[in-house]
Design an enzyme around this catalytic site. Structure first.
Site, PDB file in Angstrom:
ATOM      1  N   ARG A  25      -5.186   0.410 -20.091  1.00 50.19           N
ATOM      2  CA  ARG A  25      -4.474  -0.576 -19.248  1.00 50.19           C
ATOM      3  C   ARG A  25      -3.500   0.050 -18.255  1.00 50.19           C
ATOM      4  NH1 ARG A  25      -4.011  -3.382 -24.120  1.00 50.19           N
ATOM      5  NH2 ARG A  25      -5.658  -4.936 -24.337  1.00 50.19           N
ATOM      6  N   LYS A  29      -5.013   1.614  -2.721  1.00 47.23           N
ATOM      7  CA  LYS A  29      -6.287   0.912  -2.918  1.00 47.23           C
ATOM      8  C   LYS A  29      -7.210   1.843  -3.692  1.00 47.23           C
ATOM      9  CE  LYS A  29      -6.559  -2.220   1.043  1.00 47.23           C
ATOM     10  NZ  LYS A  29      -7.277  -2.539   2.287  1.00 47.23           N
ATOM     11  N   GLU A  36      -9.644   8.573  12.198  1.00 50.07           N
ATOM     12  CA  GLU A  36      -8.576   7.744  11.610  1.00 50.07           C
ATOM     13  C   GLU A  36      -7.215   8.158  12.191  1.00 50.07           C
ATOM     14  OE1 GLU A  36      -9.161   5.147   9.774  1.00 50.07           O
ATOM     15  OE2 GLU A  36     -11.083   5.485   8.772  1.00 50.07           O
ATOM     16  N   LYS A  85       1.019   4.957   8.198  1.00 50.91           N
ATOM     17  CA  LYS A  85       0.357   4.132   7.178  1.00 50.91           C
ATOM     18  C   LYS A  85       1.382   3.636   6.158  1.00 50.91           C
ATOM     19  CE  LYS A  85      -3.395   3.245   4.122  1.00 50.91           C
ATOM     20  NZ  LYS A  85      -4.724   3.504   3.611  1.00 50.91           N
ATOM     21  N   GLU A 123      -2.016  -6.627   1.400  1.00 53.30           N
ATOM     22  CA  GLU A 123      -2.771  -7.209   2.504  1.00 53.30           C
ATOM     23  C   GLU A 123      -2.741  -8.730   2.468  1.00 53.30           C
ATOM     24  OE1 GLU A 123      -6.134  -4.692   3.287  1.00 53.30           O
ATOM     25  OE2 GLU A 123      -7.031  -6.186   4.590  1.00 53.30           O
ATOM     26  N   ARG A 180      -1.407  -5.382   7.148  1.00 57.56           N
ATOM     27  CA  ARG A 180      -2.205  -4.242   6.693  1.00 57.56           C
ATOM     28  C   ARG A 180      -3.603  -4.258   7.319  1.00 57.56           C
ATOM     29  NH1 ARG A 180      -2.203  -1.199   0.772  1.00 57.56           N
ATOM     30  NH2 ARG A 180      -3.838   0.272   1.317  1.00 57.56           N
ATOM     31  N   ASN A 238      -7.554  -1.795   9.925  1.00 56.58           N
ATOM     32  CA  ASN A 238      -9.002  -1.967  10.054  1.00 56.58           C
ATOM     33  C   ASN A 238      -9.465  -2.037  11.505  1.00 56.58           C
ATOM     34  OD1 ASN A 238     -10.089  -1.912   7.459  1.00 56.58           O
ATOM     35  ND2 ASN A 238      -9.160  -3.893   7.028  1.00 56.58           N
ATOM     36  N   HIS A 281     -13.016  -1.380  12.513  1.00 61.43           N
ATOM     37  CA  HIS A 281     -13.805  -1.304  11.281  1.00 61.43           C
ATOM     38  C   HIS A 281     -14.840  -2.427  11.127  1.00 61.43           C
ATOM     39  CE1 HIS A 281     -11.031   1.858  10.339  1.00 61.43           C
ATOM     40  NE2 HIS A 281     -11.504   2.030   9.127  1.00 61.43           N
ATOM     41  N   HIS A 313     -18.254  -1.054  10.010  1.00 57.49           N
ATOM     42  CA  HIS A 313     -18.959  -1.415   8.774  1.00 57.49           C
ATOM     43  C   HIS A 313     -20.363  -1.934   9.081  1.00 57.49           C
ATOM     44  CE1 HIS A 313     -14.808  -1.852   6.684  1.00 57.49           C
ATOM     45  NE2 HIS A 313     -15.300  -0.646   6.546  1.00 57.49           N
ATOM     46  N   HIS A 317     -18.054   8.007   7.777  1.00 60.75           N
ATOM     47  CA  HIS A 317     -17.205   6.850   8.029  1.00 60.75           C
ATOM     48  C   HIS A 317     -16.412   6.986   9.345  1.00 60.75           C
ATOM     49  CE1 HIS A 317     -14.737   3.384   7.213  1.00 60.75           C
ATOM     50  NE2 HIS A 317     -13.638   4.129   7.282  1.00 60.75           N
TER      51      HIS A 317
END
Ligand code: NAD
Ligand code: GLY
Length: 373
Positions: free
Chosen positions: A131, A153, A195, A237, A247, A252, A256, A259, A263, A276
C-alpha cells in the site's frame, strides 16, 4: 537531517512544493556516485528495491548498487527488458513477487534507475506494494530528466490503452546526473529535446531564445548548457505541478501542448515508428498552425519553432496517414469533453491556452497543412 541537505549532492536544486509531499530535484554532473549518501540524507533507508532496465543496468546498476550498499542499505536488484512493453501487468506482477521473495516490507524503498518507462513502472510498484513505499527517482534519459521524473504520474499500460492504470505517487527525491546522458543513443537524446522546446513555448520566451542561441552546444551535450536546460525545464514543470498536482484545474493540461496531434500520430503510425519526442515536435507545429487558423498566433512564431526543431534534428513534417484514423484518434484524447475537441493553443511564444470547441475541420487543416510540400 532536513530535505535541504540534498543540496550537497547537486550544483542546482529545484524544489517541488507540494506540502507534505514536497521534494527536491538535485541536479549535477557526476553526482550518481553519491547516490547512497544522497538517499540517506533524505530518509532513513535500510532496504532498497532498485529497479532498472537491461540497457541502463549495463552502465549504471553496479555503481548505484555499490553506493547504496556503502551506506549499509540492503539492495534487491530487479532488471526488466528495456522498452515500453515492460510497462505491463505481467512485468508488475513479476516485480511484486520478486520484491516479496526478497523480504520487501513497509520500511523498504523503491529506487527507479532508468528512463520514463522505468520511472513510471517502478513508481507504480512503489505506490502499490504494501500500500505504498517511499520512492526515489534517478532518471537517465533526457525525457525522464525534464519531464517524466517530475510530478508524480506513475503507471502502466494495458494492451488497449497507454498509461491507463496508475496513480499520482510523488517521489521523496529525484537525483539527476546529466553525465549519464553521454551514453544515451543520439535519437533518444534528440527526442527529449522536443519536451525542452515545449517548455519554452508554453511558459518561457527567454528560455526559448536561449535554446535558439545555443543549438550547437545543446547538440554537443555541453555539460554547462545541459545543466541549464534540465534545471530550467524542471523548474517550469515544478511550477505547473505545484499549482495543479492532480490535473484538476486545467493548468497541468498545458504540459500537453502538441500532444493531441502527437498521440494521434503515435497511434495511427503504430507505436515505435516515432519516438515520443519526435511525435511531440510534429504535434507542436500542428498546434501552432491551429493557433494561426484560429487567428491567435502569428505565422512567424510557428516559423521560429519550425526552425529550432529542425536545427535540433527533430522531424517537422506531417506524414501521409489515414486522415479519418487521425481524427478518430484525436477524438479519444483525454482533453475531449462531451465529444468536443479541446486543444492547447499557443497565443505567443511563452503563452498557451486550453481552447474548447475547436471545429474538427479546422483541427484537420492544421494537420494536412503540415504535409511535406
Ligand atoms: P525509455 O525509458 O524507454 O528509455 C529509452 C531508451 O534509452 C531505452 O532503451 C533505455 O534502456 C535507454 N536508456 C535510458 N537511459 C540511458 C542511458 N543513460 N544510456 C543509455 N541508454 C539509456 O524511454 P523514455 O523516453 O525515457 O520514456 C518514455 C516513457 O515515459 C513512456 O512510457 C511515457 O509514457 C513515459 N512518460 C511519463 C511521463 C510522466 O509524467 N510520468 C511523462 C512523459 C513520458
Ligand atoms: N507529462 C505530462 C504531465 O506530467 O502532466
Amino acid at each position: 537531517m532536513t530535505p535541504t541537505d540534498s543540496t550537497r549532492f547537486a550544483s542546482q536544486t529545484v524544489h517541488v512544493p507540494l506540502s507534505e509531499r514536497s521534494y527536491d530535484i538535485s541536479i549535477g554532473t557526476g553526482n550518481l556516485a553519491e547516490v547512497g549518501r544522497w538517499i540517506t540524507s533524505l530518509r532513513s533507508v535500510t532496504h532498497a528495491v532498485l529497479i532498472s532496465d537491461d540497457h541502463v543496468a549495463r552502465h549504471y546498476l553496479e555503481p548505484v548498487s555499490e553506493s547504496l550498499k556503502s551506506e549499509g542499505i540492503r539492495v534487491t536488484k530487479l532488471v526488466v527488458p528495456a522498452g515500453e512493453p515492460s510497462k505491463s501487468v505481467a512485468t508488475s506482477q513479476e516485480l511484486w513477487e520478486k520484491a516479496l521473495a526478497d523480504r520487501v516490507d513497509r520500511k523498504s524503498s523503491v529506487v527507479a534507475l532508468g528512463g520514463g518507462v522505468i520511472g513510471d513502472l517502478a513508481g507504480f510498484i512503489a505506490a502499490t506494494m504494501t500500500r505504498g513505499l517511499d520512492f526515489f527517482q534517478i532518471p537517465t534519459t533526457l525525457l525522464a530528466q525534464v519531464d517524466s521524473s517530475v510530478g508524480g504520474k506513475v503507471g502502466i499500460n494495458l494492451p488497449a490503452a497507454k498509461n491507463i492504470v496508475g496513480c499520482f505517487w510523488q517521489p521523496r527525491g529525484v537525483l539527476i546526473d546529466t553525465a549519464v546522458l553521454e551514453t544515451l543513443p543520439k535519437r533518444e537524446y534528440l527526442s527529449g529535446l522536443a519536451e525542452v522546446v515545449k517548455y519554452g513555448v508554453i511558459l518561457d520566451p527567454e528560455f526559448f531564445e536561449y535554446l535558439e542561441a545555443n543549438v550547437q552546444p545543446i547538440l554537443d551535450r555541453d555539460a554547462t548548457v545541459l545543466q541549464k536546460i534540465v534545471a530550467r525545464s524542471c523548474e517550469l514543470k515544478a511550477q505547473v505541478v505545484a499549482e495543479d498536482e492532480r490535473e484538476t484545474t486545467g493548468l497541468r493540461a498545458i504540459l500537453n501542448y502538441g500532444h493531441t496531434y502527437c498521440h494521434a500520430l503515435e497511434t495511427v503510425s503504430g507505436y515505435g515508428e516515432y519516438l515520443h519526442g519526435e511525435a511531440v515536435a510534429v504535434g507542436m507545429l500542428c498546434a501552432s498552425r491551429l493557433g494561426e487558423k484560429l487567428g491567435v498566433f502569428a505565422p512567424e512564431a510557428t516559423e521560429r519553432q519550425h526552425k529550432l526543431l529542425t536545427a535540433l534534428g527533430l522531424p517537422v513534417d506531417v506524414p501521409k496517414l489515414d486522415e479519418a484514423a487521425i481524427l478518430s484518434a484525436m477524438q479519444r484524447d483525454k482533453k475531449v469533453e462531451h465529444g468536443k475537441l479541446r486543444f492547447i493553443v499557443p497565443h505567443c511564444i511563452g503563452k498557451v491556452v486550453l481552447t474548447p470547441d475547436v471545429p474538427q475541420d479546422v483541427a484537420m487543416q492544421a494537420w494536412t497543412d503540415g504535409y511535406a510540400s
